[in-house]
Design a protein around this motif. Structure first.
Motif, mmCIF file in Angstrom:
data_model
loop_
_atom_site.group_PDB
_atom_site.id
_atom_site.type_symbol
_atom_site.label_atom_id
_atom_site.label_comp_id
_atom_site.label_asym_id
_atom_site.label_seq_id
_atom_site.Cartn_x
_atom_site.Cartn_y
_atom_site.Cartn_z
ATOM 1 N N ARG A 85 1.478 31.597 0.072
ATOM 2 C CA ARG A 85 1.332 30.920 -1.159
ATOM 3 C C ARG A 85 0.224 31.515 -1.846
ATOM 4 N N LEU A 86 0.066 31.269 -3.147
ATOM 5 C CA LEU A 86 -0.731 31.707 -4.086
ATOM 6 C C LEU A 86 -2.147 31.804 -3.682
ATOM 7 N N ALA A 87 -2.449 30.566 -3.012
ATOM 8 C CA ALA A 87 -3.987 30.303 -2.855
ATOM 9 C C ALA A 87 -4.355 31.108 -1.837
ATOM 10 N N ASN A 88 -3.436 32.038 -1.049
ATOM 11 C CA ASN A 88 -4.052 32.712 0.020
ATOM 12 C C ASN A 88 -3.385 34.291 -0.248
ATOM 13 N N GLU A 89 -3.294 34.677 -1.379
ATOM 14 C CA GLU A 89 -2.911 36.217 -1.568
ATOM 15 C C GLU A 89 -4.318 36.918 -1.074
ATOM 16 N N ASN A 90 -4.128 38.015 -0.597
ATOM 17 C CA ASN A 90 -5.428 38.849 -0.074
ATOM 18 C C ASN A 90 -6.231 38.066 0.814
ATOM 19 N N SER A 91 -5.678 37.302 1.675
ATOM 20 C CA SER A 91 -6.452 36.700 2.701
ATOM 21 C C SER A 91 -6.910 37.641 3.780
ATOM 22 N N SER A 92 -7.555 36.863 4.739
ATOM 23 C CA SER A 92 -8.022 37.549 5.910
ATOM 24 C C SER A 92 -6.848 38.157 7.022
ATOM 25 N N GLU A 93 -5.641 37.699 6.663
ATOM 26 C CA GLU A 93 -4.490 38.422 7.119
ATOM 27 C C GLU A 93 -3.656 39.517 6.609
#
Length: 494
Positions: A262-270
């Motif tokens: 989802r957009l909110a988790n782009e470039n997340s810790s994963e």
């Protein structure tokens, strides 16, 4: 925010000579925010640190092009797998069936589109690598720019070599017509160049960036790609070493699998590497990613064209209760976790949820889902490569541990599903890891090449028409053979 996308004029897309840099708008995050300009001749470019900055940013801008993320990439990297069907209406873009059924010929436009897209990436990187070293600027920043270019060049050659096998290896920009035509280098030579680029990139690239530069290639990205390259080469000790290093760089799995995309988790810790996209208010021309658009739910405002849909075979492959099934597939008649009601009737029973952007975020006159980043490498892939390498090397306990991290997140606390894998039999554990790769990475352009590297093409894809000795690779574009005057040769069987 916007990225100026430097488009190099060239004679032929696969082997072209860059002479002029025409600057046209394209979208991006803050680290790619550069001013709009007119055309700039190469004779007056590549003089300043700002030129280097713009040249490197152009590399990233091109990664989200049609050839890299839409029809050509889908056709080459996913349509042959048992995970995907053509989608859309029966009569629309029927050429996808030629990939799905392995009846493709060298004249098909998406073959040349994918080839051209990768060589355009390589041309951009070679421009940087040829010209930036002579620029007077901060030496550490210069070294990082060169490392970023080497990473993208390695990524593009990896996409080429696993799709076509032997390909022309070009590491500099041609300076005269005599350098246009070069033959295919061997698979071993291409992989050697990829590994050289990745070794040099990983030695320089930082593990992380400040907020203004999030999205650039990192040490983790270079090591992850190198691990994948080594996996294809069956260099299991290298796979284990590179993935062990990445596992120590601070990445972690998000608790909820569906939310990874989802957009909110782009470039997340994963996230280890994503192609950066954005919707720029007031500027539809620079909001040019079509990755989500071509795969979105057909027939709904804010949806999309409905291609590259999950197959019934994929839907049936998940273990009972695996939440990744519903997180990967939008089913006709469901309501998405973001609240979008999917009609009970429509052209296709399923759509790709990993490319989905909530319909309410659609802006008229823009591409649907233009703001959706494309996930290229995720930490779960690193864990599964680590598990596979450890098992091949006889380290069963580490293999089980890495595999369990992926399954633990997938079950989201529901201990009645996805039990721990406990087998210590090497063959049984290998099959379990392969099955986990399909469930975890479905519709992310790995399944087709995974099955081939595993030596299971006939077993898995044979019912679709796949034939050993031919379909391990796609045909070389006939246009490239013609342009080369026959110096570039065709793959066997085409």
């Amino acid at each position: 925010m916007k990225l100026d996308n430097y488009i190099y004029k060239k004679a032929a897309l696969g082997i072209g000579l860059a002479l002029t840099i025409a600057i046209t708008p394209s979208c991006k995050k803050s680290f790619l925010d550069v001013p709009q300009q007119g055309q700039q001749q190469s004779a007056v470019f590549w003089k300043t640190a700002d030129d280097a900055f713009k040249g490197v940013n152009a590399i990233y801008g091109n990664l989200r092009s049609w050839e890299n993320t839409a029809f050509p990439a889908i056709a080459i990297e996913n349509m042959g797998s048992d995970d995907a069907d053509k989608g859309s209406t029966a009569s629309d873009a029927s050429f996808f069936l030629q990939f799905d059924q392995f009846t493709i010929d060298p004249d098909q436009g998406n073959i040349s589109g994918f080839w051209s897209g990768q060589y355009r990436n390589i041309n951009y990187t070679n421009q940087v690598l040829d010209n930036v070293p002579a620029i007077k600027m901060d030496e550490s920043l210069k070294a990082r720019y060169l490392a970023e270019a080497k990473f993208v060049r390695a990524l593009s050659y990896f996409r080429l070599v696993r799709a076509f096998g032997a390909v022309p290896l070009r590491t500099t920009v041609p300076t005269d017509v005599s350098q246009y035509k070069i033959p295919r280098s061997s698979v071993a030579e291409v992989y050697a160049q990829i590994e050289k680029d990745l070794n040099e990139a990983a030695a320089v690239l930082p593990a992380t960036y400040g907020s203004a530069d999030v999205g650039r290639a990192t040490k983790g990205a270079a090591l992850t790609l190198h691990a994948k390259v080594a996996m294809y080469l069956k260099k299991w000790s290298d796979v284990l070493s590179y993935t062990n290093t990445v596992m120590g760089l601070g990445y972690s799995l998000l608790p909820n699998y569906e939310q990874v995309f989802r957009l909110a988790n782009e470039n997340s810790s994963e996230s280890i590497f994503e192609i950066q996209c954005a919707l720029v208010p007031g500027n539809a021309d620079v909001s040019n990613s079509q990755y989500s658009q071509v795969q979105g739910v057909r027939g709904i405002t804010g949806g999309g064209w409905g291609f590259n849909v999950p197959s019934a075979d994929l839907a049936a492959s998940y273990e009972t209760g695996d939440p990744r099934r519903d997180a990967t597939i939008i089913f006709r008649g469901e309501t998405t976790p973001e609240g979008d009601k999917i009609p009970e009737i429509g052209d296709n029973p399923m759509y790709n949820q990993k490319s989905y952007v909530p319909f309410a975020l659609f802006v008229p006159n823009y591409n649907e889902g233009a703001q959706q980043n494309v996930r290229i490498f995720r930490y779960s892939d690193v864990l599964l490569m680590n598990a596979e390498a450890a098992n091949e090397l006889g380290n069963t306990s580490q293999a089980l541990s890495s595999l369990e991290q992926v399954r633990f997140r997938a079950r989201q606390g529901n201990t009645s599903i996805l039990p721990k894998v406990t087998t210590t039999d090497k063959t049984a554990l290998r099959l379990a890891i392969w099955k986990e790769r399909r469930s975890e990475l479905a519709m992310e352009n790995d399944r087709y090449f995974d099955v081939i590297r595993q030596g299971r093409g006939t077993e898995v894809f044979g019912p679709k028409g796949w034939k050993a000795g031919r379909n391990e690779v796609w045909p070389v574009p006939q246009t490239e053979i013609d342009i080369s005057g026959g110096l570039i040769t065709q793959n066997p069987g085409y």
